[in-house]
Design a protein around this motif. Structure first.
Motif, PDB file in Angstrom:
ATOM      1  N   TYR A  80       0.845  -1.183   0.000  1.00  0.00           N
ATOM      2  CA  TYR A  80       0.000   0.000   0.000  1.00  0.00           C
ATOM      3  C   TYR A  80       0.887   1.242   0.000  1.00  0.00           C
ATOM      4  CZ  TYR A  80      -4.403  -2.437   0.827  1.00  0.00           C
ATOM      5  OH  TYR A  80      -5.511  -3.235   0.691  1.00  0.00           O
ATOM      6  N   GLU A  81       0.368   2.296  -0.631  1.00  0.00           N
ATOM      7  CA  GLU A  81       1.162   3.528  -0.695  1.00  0.00           C
ATOM      8  C   GLU A  81       1.676   3.886   0.697  1.00  0.00           C
ATOM      9  OE1 GLU A  81       0.244   7.061  -3.468  1.00  0.00           O
ATOM     10  OE2 GLU A  81      -0.481   7.692  -1.486  1.00  0.00           O
ATOM     11  N   THR A 106       4.943   2.410  -3.773  1.00  0.00           N
ATOM     12  CA  THR A 106       3.949   1.344  -3.833  1.00  0.00           C
ATOM     13  C   THR A 106       4.571  -0.018  -4.138  1.00  0.00           C
ATOM     14  OG1 THR A 106       3.534   1.830  -6.170  1.00  0.00           O
ATOM     15  CG2 THR A 106       2.107   2.908  -4.543  1.00  0.00           C
ATOM     16  N   SER A 216       2.352  -2.053   4.617  1.00  0.00           N
ATOM     17  CA  SER A 216       1.305  -3.072   4.671  1.00  0.00           C
ATOM     18  C   SER A 216       1.210  -3.781   3.323  1.00  0.00           C
ATOM     19  CB  SER A 216      -0.050  -2.425   5.001  1.00  0.00           C
ATOM     20  OG  SER A 216       0.007  -1.776   6.253  1.00  0.00           O
ATOM     21  N   THR A 218      -0.468  -5.602  -0.025  1.00  0.00           N
ATOM     22  CA  THR A 218      -1.614  -5.297  -0.861  1.00  0.00           C
ATOM     23  C   THR A 218      -1.604  -6.195  -2.088  1.00  0.00           C
ATOM     24  OG1 THR A 218      -2.733  -3.563  -2.143  1.00  0.00           O
ATOM     25  CG2 THR A 218      -0.347  -3.512  -2.121  1.00  0.00           C
ATOM     26  N   HIS A 220      -1.907  -6.701  -5.941  1.00  0.00           N
ATOM     27  CA  HIS A 220      -1.678  -5.767  -7.050  1.00  0.00           C
ATOM     28  C   HIS A 220      -1.397  -6.570  -8.314  1.00  0.00           C
ATOM     29  CE1 HIS A 220      -0.527  -2.110  -9.133  1.00  0.00           C
ATOM     30  NE2 HIS A 220       0.566  -2.730  -9.556  1.00  0.00           N
TER      31      HIS A 220
END
Length: 255
Positions: A80-81, A106, A216, A218, A220
């Motif tokens: 996450y960004e 990211t 965190s 994510t 993608h």
């Protein structure tokens, strides 16, 4: 001094013959030089294509085996960004004069160990599809160069190869992006997913994600659609070669 008429006539005939020869052989000589130059380019390209096939097979095999067998795997880990922040109660007394007020990274290029078999399989599948696409492109280039050197560019093998290449680019190009995204997303979860934590004798933490330097995970999966357009262009080119092949076959008996 005036030359005899027969000498003048002979000189005129020699001059005319020389001009005729220059007119006849000059363009042919230039054309031969141009064709020789193009033949050298085609021959050089064929050698490069052959080396690319060997190199692509070896590199792809090594990468696939490394994704399965190496303790650590190199990959781009999606997150996450994120931008590192200080926990409550901490402050920087001296440091940079500029500060990040928004955004962050990211993904991170990392070496990861301890991945399970599923993540390694997806990553290996991405490497296999990417390598197969590159090798297929080199095979078609090699075939086309060989037929050009034989003055037979509209050979059935070329048409079939370009058609197969178009399908390969579409399937392989989309497939390796999908496999890479799934594998990297699984790796992100396995590396960054937190369950619980315990802190002793430290400043009060409001959130475990505020730890400096801990992003965190994510999912993608990014798929670019350029393989579809390239593949369709190859299929159109295959149709054009098929048409040229038919014309060449129909006119073969007329020459």
């Amino acid at each position: 001094m005036t030359q005899p008429p027969e000498i003048t006539s002979r000189a005129a005939r020699v001059t005319a013959a020389a001009r005729s020869a220059a007119a006849a052989f000059g363009p042919n000589y230039r054309r031969a030089r141009q064709e020789s130059r193009w033949l050298r380019v085609i021959g050089f390209t064929r050698v490069i294509a052959f080396l690319s096939i060997l190199g692509g097979i070896l590199f792809t095999g090594y990468t696939v085996l490394a994704d399965f067998l190496e303790p650590s795997v190199s990959l781009s880990l999606p997150v996450y960004e994120f931008w590192p922040t200080l926990p409550p109660g901490a402050a920087i007394t001296s440091g940079p004069s500029a500060h990040v007020t928004g955004g962050g990274f990211t993904s991170a290029q990392v070496q990861v160990s301890g991945l399970d078999g599923a993540a390694r399989t997806w990553l290996a599948g991405s490497a296999l599809l990417q390598g197969a696409t590159v090798v297929m492109i080199a095979i078609v280039v090699l075939t086309l160069c060989s037929t050009l050197l034989r003055s037979d560019p509209f050979h059935t093998a070329v048409t079939r190869g370009i058609r197969v290449l178009g399908i390969t680019v579409i399937v392989g190009g989309l497939g390796w992006q999908l496999c890479s995204g799934v594998g990297e997303s699984l790796a992100s979860t396995q590396v960054l997913q937190l369950g619980s934590a315990e802190f002793q004798n430290v400043v009060t933490w409001e959130s475990i994600t505020s730890i400096i330097g801990f992003p965190s995970p994510t999912p993608h999966v990014q798929v670019d659609f350029w393989p579809i357009w390239v593949g369709l262009a190859m299929l159109v080119l295959a149709a054009a070669f098929r048409y040229g092949e038919r014309l060449q076959r129909d006119t073969a008996g007329l020459v």
